[in-house]
Structures are given as C-alpha cells and as structure tokens.
Design a protein around this motif. Structure first.
Motif, PDB file in Angstrom:
ATOM      1  N   HIS A 171      -0.766   0.191  -5.820  1.00 50.30           N
ATOM      2  CA  HIS A 171       0.057   1.517  -5.250  1.00 50.30           C
ATOM      3  C   HIS A 171       0.311   2.298  -6.446  1.00 50.30           C
ATOM      4  CE1 HIS A 171       4.046  -1.077  -6.033  1.00 50.30           C
ATOM      5  NE2 HIS A 171       3.282  -1.057  -7.002  1.00 50.30           N
ATOM      6  N   SER A 173       3.129   3.436  -7.356  1.00 46.20           N
ATOM      7  CA  SER A 173       4.465   3.493  -8.051  1.00 46.20           C
ATOM      8  C   SER A 173       4.439   3.005  -9.451  1.00 46.20           C
ATOM      9  CB  SER A 173       4.961   2.278  -7.160  1.00 46.20           C
ATOM     10  OG  SER A 173       5.218   2.479  -5.731  1.00 46.20           O
ATOM     11  N   GLN A 176       5.634   5.872 -11.551  1.00 48.77           N
ATOM     12  CA  GLN A 176       7.078   6.177 -11.783  1.00 48.77           C
ATOM     13  C   GLN A 176       7.453   5.455 -12.982  1.00 48.77           C
ATOM     14  OE1 GLN A 176       9.635   4.526  -8.698  1.00 48.77           O
ATOM     15  NE2 GLN A 176       8.429   5.182  -7.126  1.00 48.77           N
ATOM     16  N   ARG A 197      -6.629  -2.569  -2.991  1.00 50.94           N
ATOM     17  CA  ARG A 197      -6.251  -3.817  -2.432  1.00 50.94           C
ATOM     18  C   ARG A 197      -7.391  -4.706  -1.734  1.00 50.94           C
ATOM     19  NH1 ARG A 197      -0.303  -2.587   0.323  1.00 50.94           N
ATOM     20  NH2 ARG A 197       0.326  -1.348  -1.327  1.00 50.94           N
ATOM     21  N   GLN A 210      -2.944   6.841  -2.122  1.00 51.85           N
ATOM     22  CA  GLN A 210      -1.501   7.260  -1.905  1.00 51.85           C
ATOM     23  C   GLN A 210      -0.941   8.257  -2.575  1.00 51.85           C
ATOM     24  OE1 GLN A 210       0.710   3.563  -3.206  1.00 51.85           O
ATOM     25  NE2 GLN A 210       0.336   2.515  -1.237  1.00 51.85           N
ATOM     26  N   GLU A 212       2.746   9.174  -4.227  1.00 55.50           N
ATOM     27  CA  GLU A 212       4.343   8.567  -4.539  1.00 55.50           C
ATOM     28  C   GLU A 212       5.134   9.982  -4.804  1.00 55.50           C
ATOM     29  OE1 GLU A 212       4.251   5.575  -4.779  1.00 55.50           O
ATOM     30  OE2 GLU A 212       6.436   5.238  -5.708  1.00 55.50           O
ATOM     31  N   THR A 254      13.437  -0.207  -4.343  1.00 53.58           N
ATOM     32  CA  THR A 254      14.318   0.797  -3.930  1.00 53.58           C
ATOM     33  C   THR A 254      15.572   0.248  -3.288  1.00 53.58           C
ATOM     34  OG1 THR A 254      12.981   1.005  -2.050  1.00 53.58           O
ATOM     35  CG2 THR A 254      13.208   3.003  -3.480  1.00 53.58           C
ATOM     36  N   GLY A 284       7.077   4.968   3.098  1.00 56.80           N
ATOM     37  CA  GLY A 284       8.260   4.182   2.849  1.00 56.80           C
ATOM     38  C   GLY A 284       9.103   4.883   1.716  1.00 56.80           C
ATOM     39  N   ALA A 307      12.742   7.755  -3.786  1.00 60.08           N
ATOM     40  CA  ALA A 307      11.446   7.779  -4.372  1.00 60.08           C
ATOM     41  C   ALA A 307      10.992   7.362  -2.701  1.00 60.08           C
ATOM     42  CB  ALA A 307      11.203   6.306  -5.112  1.00 60.08           C
TER      43      ALA A 307
HETATM   44  N1  DAH Z   1       4.587   1.259  -3.035  1.00 59.59           N
HETATM   45  C1  DAH Z   1       4.765   1.101  -1.565  1.00 59.59           C
HETATM   46  C2  DAH Z   1       3.392   0.550  -0.955  1.00 59.59           C
HETATM   47  O1  DAH Z   1       2.498   0.615  -1.649  1.00 59.59           O
HETATM   48  C3  DAH Z   1       5.002   2.417  -1.074  1.00 59.59           C
HETATM   49  C4  DAH Z   1       6.400   2.985  -1.511  1.00 59.59           C
HETATM   50  C5  DAH Z   1       7.565   2.692  -0.497  1.00 59.59           C
HETATM   51  C6  DAH Z   1       6.548   3.756  -2.575  1.00 59.59           C
HETATM   52  C7  DAH Z   1       8.735   3.001  -0.976  1.00 59.59           C
HETATM   53  C8  DAH Z   1       7.904   4.285  -2.838  1.00 59.59           C
HETATM   54  C9  DAH Z   1       8.976   3.744  -1.960  1.00 59.59           C
HETATM   55  O2  DAH Z   1       8.090   4.883  -3.889  1.00 59.59           O
HETATM   56  O3  DAH Z   1      10.234   4.250  -2.291  1.00 59.59           O
HETATM   57  O4  DAH Z   1       3.440   0.122   0.014  1.00 59.59           O
END
Ligand code: DAH
Length: 352
Positions: A171, A173, A176, A197, A210, A212, A254, A284, A307
């Motif tokens: 992801h 993330s 971050q 993935r 994605q 973010e 989160t 999300g 986030a």
């Molecule tokens: N990283 C999550 C995913 O790959 C997606 C995601 C959900 C990112 C909630 C976020 C978050 O920053 O707060 O499914």
C-alpha cells in the motif's frame, strides 16, 4: 602543344565556379588525362632541351597553381553550401507547437493528475516513496503486527534472497511513515503511487495504484477528515450534494477507522455517482493511531491527525465508465485511443 590561355584567365575561371560539378569540369579540362596541361607537357618532347626545361617549368608552375586554386575554391563552394543549408534549415522557436494527435494520456495518469490538482488546491503536498519497502515501513511502524493476514505470503511479494525482509509495498501507507520520520508536523500530504499484491483476477491486479492522504497537526479531527473527503469526491466526480455514508471499520494504523461509501444509480447500464439507492465502497480512512505517531517519533499527546487511502483504478473506472480492471494494463493501443486523454486537454496540462 602549348598552353595558349593566359594564366590569370584560367585562375579567374576557377574562382568563379559556383558548384562542385563546374569545378570538376574545369579540373578535367586542364588537368584530366586528356586535359590541356598533360597534353602540353606531352608536346614538349619535340622541343630543344633548353626550351623543354623552361617551358616544362612554366607548365608545372601553372599546373600547381591550378591545383591549389581548385582546392581553395572547392573549400569555398563547400562552405557556401553548408551556409545555404543552415540558413534554409533554421528553426523558428517562436512558432506555435505542432503537436499532433498521436499518443494519449493513460486514464490512470489522468486520474492521478486530477487527484493532485484537487488536493493541491486544498494545500496538500505530493510525496512519493520507493516501490521496494522495508518491513518496518510497510508493516511494523503502521501497527500491523507479525500475525496480521496482510503479512501472509499470498498477499505480499517478498524480495527473494533478501535478508533485510524487504517487500514490494502493499500500500502507499509506508510513505506516511517515511514522511513522519523525516519532517515535523504540521504535515499535509497526498501520496499517489504503485502498489503490489500477489492477487490477480477480474477485480485485482498484482500491480495497482493507490493514493494515500495524511494530515498531522495539533487540532485536526474526524470532522475535518469528513469535509476533506466530501470536497474531494464532489470535485472528482463533478457532483454537488454527494450522498455518502461512513461505516465503522478496522485498520491497524487508524483509530477510529471508517470506510466511506458513495451513493449511485445505474442508468442505461452506466453508473452515476452522487445519488441513488445503492452504495459503493470508495475508500478507507480514520484518525491516525497514536501508536503509529509514536512509532514515527511524533508526540501523540501534542499531535493528532487523519489519514485515508483509496484505489486509483477504482476511481478511474467509476469516473470514466471503464468496466474491466485488466484493460488498464493490456498493451492495447485501440483501447488507449478510446479511453486515453489528449495531451492538449486542459486538465492534463494543469496537473503536469
Ligand atoms: N492502506 C490501506 C489499504 O491498502 C488503505 C488505507 C485505509 C489507508 C485507511 C489509510 C487509511 O491511510 O487511513 O487497504
């Protein structure tokens, strides 16, 4: 045979030749096998020794002069030709561009440009990170414990023979984490990028995209998260009064976490986002878990934030009416011709 012509006359003729062809003709006329000079030299045979000597010398001097003048003139003509060519090939850089309609912007790129433009107007900064990530950035720092299903082999691409436990990021993330470790709050970023993935079917591709979002400061709340996402989606789908709902959910990074759905209707088999009786899950989100802040050396008593994360292919499919995820990654020029965007499209350019 004597050379009757005046020396200066010959040299003037050479100097007034304007093409290499002309020059060659002149050379052959005087110096060629049957040219005037060799003929004259041949004719010396019948003369007395004295005359032979003086005439021969004279002829050789003329021959040399002709040769040298021809050589100089050749350079002259060549230089003039280069100059002419350069002048005729001059490029006028002030002319308007002649961009043909060849080549299209891929819908994924176009979607990323739109996302950047909308969040840019909300003062978000674009951050990026590497596709190969450490286990710490991709999982541990984000409070994804060792036994979490996201860590299992079927989801994650591990790097073979790599003792460092690096992975292809699952992801966006981890960016971050990178940002929080490297900058002090306030932080306000979006991170578009490739993710991976080990999954492949009609709705999953092993490589996908994605975006973010992360905000960390002293005061941002769930209300700010909600208004940001609604503003973004209304702009992105070009709808007013978007109908949406937040459902409680779970993400390790989160707390609390939510998923956001938008209402839609199907008209003539086409999805219209914004209102209707059906719901589409779109992203999300949540308040950044204080554990994640602390993992990234940010004081969770002083700072808080939110986030969110969403799939770019899904946004793109919904906005542009693309029905098969796999078509994004087929090398199909006709598909791109149809779904791609012109280089001259204003939205494309503003995003660049
Ligand atoms: N990283 C999550 C995913 O790959 C997606 C995601 C959900 C990112 C909630 C976020 C978050 O920053 O707060 O499914």
């Amino acid at each position: 045979m004597a050379l009757a012509e005046d020396k200066n006359n010959i040299l003037n003729k050479i100097k007034s030749a304007v093409s290499l062809d002309d020059l060659e003709k002149i050379r052959l006329y005087y110096l060629g096998k049957k040219g005037l000079i060799p003929e004259a030299l041949k004719g010396l045979g019948s003369l007395s020794i004295e005359e032979k000597k003086s005439k021969g010398q004279e002829l050789n001097i003329i021959k040399k002069l002709i040769e040298e003048t021809i050589k100089d003139q050749k350079i002259n003509i060549e230089n003039k030709e280069i100059e002419k060519k350069l002048n005729s090939e001059t490029i006028d850089v002030t002319l308007p561009p002649n961009i043909s309609e060849q080549g299209k912007i891929h819908p994924i790129s176009q979607t990323i440009f739109s996302i950047i433009e909308i969040f840019g107007n909300l003062n978000y900064v674009v951050e990026t990170g590497p596709d190969i990530e450490t286990d710490f950035n991709n999982f541990t720092a984000l409070n994804i414990p060792e036994h979490h299903p996201a860590r299992e082999m079927q989801d994650t691409f591990y790097i073979n023979g790599d003792e460092s436990n690096n992975v292809l990021r699952t992801h966006t993330s981890p960016v971050q984490v990178r940002t929080m470790l490297n900058t002090k709050p306030p932080i306000k970023i979006i991170v578009p990028g490739r993710t991976y993935r080990s999954d492949s079917d009609a709705t999953h591709a092993p490589m996908f995209h994605q975006v973010e979002g992360l905000v960390v400061d002293e005061s941002s709340t769930m209300v700010d998260l909600k208004s940001t996402l609604v503003t973004f989606l209304e702009e992105f789908f070009e709808v007013k009064n978007l109908q949406y709902r937040f459902r409680p959910s779970y993400f390790p990074f989160t707390e609390p976490s939510a998923e956001m759905d938008v209402a839609y209707t199907k008209i003539n088999n086409k999805i219209k986002i914004g209102e209707g009786d059906d719901w589409l899950e779109i992203l999300g989100c949540g308040m950044v878990n204080p554990i994640v802040l602390e993992n990234c050396n940010i004081d969770s008593k002083k700072y808080q934030g939110f986030a969110f994360g969403m799939g770019i292919e899904r946004l793109s499919m919904l906005k542009y009416g693309i029905s098969d995820l796999r078509s994004f990654f087929d090398p199909n020029y006709r598909w791109l011709e149809h779904y791609g965007f012109s280089v001259l499209d204003s939205q494309t350019r503003s995003g660049l």
